[in-house]
Motif scaffolding. Structure first.
Motif, short mmCIF file in Angstrom:
data_model
loop_
_atom_site.label_atom_id
_atom_site.label_comp_id
_atom_site.label_asym_id
_atom_site.label_seq_id
_atom_site.Cartn_x
_atom_site.Cartn_y
_atom_site.Cartn_z
N VAL A 133 38.52 51.41 15.09
CA VAL A 133 38.64 50.45 16.06
C VAL A 133 39.11 49.06 15.18
CG1 VAL A 133 37.13 48.80 17.11
CG2 VAL A 133 36.42 51.28 16.90
N ASP A 154 43.48 50.81 24.66
CA ASP A 154 43.24 50.06 26.06
C ASP A 154 44.06 51.00 26.79
OD1 ASP A 154 42.40 47.51 25.39
OD2 ASP A 154 44.66 47.14 24.35
N GLY A 206 42.00 47.35 22.09
CA GLY A 206 42.45 48.51 21.35
C GLY A 206 43.45 48.62 20.53
N HIS A 220 32.56 50.99 26.19
CA HIS A 220 32.15 49.22 26.01
C HIS A 220 32.04 49.08 27.33
CE1 HIS A 220 32.78 45.93 23.51
NE2 HIS A 220 33.18 45.37 24.68
N SER A 255 33.77 44.57 19.56
CA SER A 255 35.27 45.11 19.87
C SER A 255 35.69 44.49 20.98
CB SER A 255 35.10 46.85 20.10
OG SER A 255 34.53 47.19 18.78
N GLU A 276 35.99 47.84 29.05
CA GLU A 276 35.46 46.33 29.32
C GLU A 276 36.12 46.01 30.80
OE1 GLU A 276 34.76 41.92 27.96
OE2 GLU A 276 36.33 43.11 26.63
N TYR A 296 39.01 51.80 25.99
CA TYR A 296 38.15 50.47 25.81
C TYR A 296 37.83 50.15 27.44
CZ TYR A 296 37.58 45.48 25.02
OH TYR A 296 37.18 44.32 24.99
N PHE A 332 40.51 54.12 19.32
CA PHE A 332 40.39 53.04 20.44
C PHE A 332 41.45 52.48 20.94
CE2 PHE A 332 37.38 49.14 21.56
CZ PHE A 332 36.65 49.78 22.37
#
Length: 237
Positions: A92, A133, A104, A190, A101, A155, A153, A131
């Protein structure tokens, strides 16, 4: 079934806030596995504000599921992973002062660096994950690093879902499909929680593992740890 790896960072944060050993991470880990958790994740940071490096050493002998250590592969972290030899290491790109975090890897710009680190870990039979995106180019770039898996990732998905925007999952479906095409295993993590995990699982192909910590521990305050773990397992079937 997608595996549930429980991130215990928040339990360590609670322990550290009083300076003692409550909650006891060793007992908590044993309980999580007994309740059905299929993996344990820790993410030690350089300042050791939650998980301490020694925690990773202490937990390795007792874990009977899968042990996943996350972190930015600075020399101290690399040395820890090579000493402990977890089942998986997740790389990460955390800044030293990051609260959590927040992005990515750029697997293209950092390809040479990641390849070197991953080669070292794989020489010691440690499965690797990066990790990233939900970006097809980043997924394609991950292939050249030699990694075994990527971790999406999530989020952005969680924020979209909370706002009622189910289309927020679309980039993740595309990225997951690309991972499938290029032969990369797929993890995710995440801001996944009991509200959004089922829809994510139902739409993401070949999802091998999710790592959930903050939400799971917060939900456990109201519902109890054993109950929450089993609710996640039911949604991940």
């Amino acid at each position: 079934m997608t595996k549930l790896s429980v991130n215990i960072n928040k339990l360590a944060t609670l322990r550290n806030s009083r300076g003692g050993n409550v909650p006891n991470l060793t007992q908590s880990t044993l309980d999580i596995e007994r309740f059905g958790g299929q993996g344990i994740t820790v993410h030690p940071r350089p300042d050791e504000r939650h998980i301490k490096y020694q925690d990773a050493r202490d937990l390795k002998p007792i874990i009977t599921t899968e042990f996943n250590i996350e972190g930015n592969p600075i020399p101290k972290f690399v040395d820890l992973v090579l000493e402990v030899k977890p089942a998986q290491v997740t790389l990460v790109p955390d800044a030293v002062d990051a609260i959590t975090s927040n992005a990515g890897w750029d697997t293209i710009k950092n390809q040479a660096f990641l390849k070197d680190v991953i080669t070292t870990f794989k020489e010691h039979n440690i499965r690797t994950s990066i990790f990233v995106d939900p970006d097809v180019k980043m997924v394609e770039g991950a292939v050249a690093t030699g990694t075994d898996r990527i971790e999406l990732y999530t989020e952005a998905y969680a924020e979209a879902y909370a706002a009622g925007n189910l289309k927020g999952i679309d980039p993740f479906v595309v990225a997951a499909t690309k991972a499938q095409e290029v032969g990369l295993g797929l993890n995710a993590g995440h801001d996944l929680n009991l509200e959004n995990i089922k829809f994510f699982k139902e739409n993401i192909p070949d999802l091998l593992e999710v790592s959930i910590g903050h939400a799971l521990i917060c939900e456990s305050i109201y519902l109890g740890l054993e109950n929450v773990i089993n609710l996640y397992l039911h949604r991940l079937k």
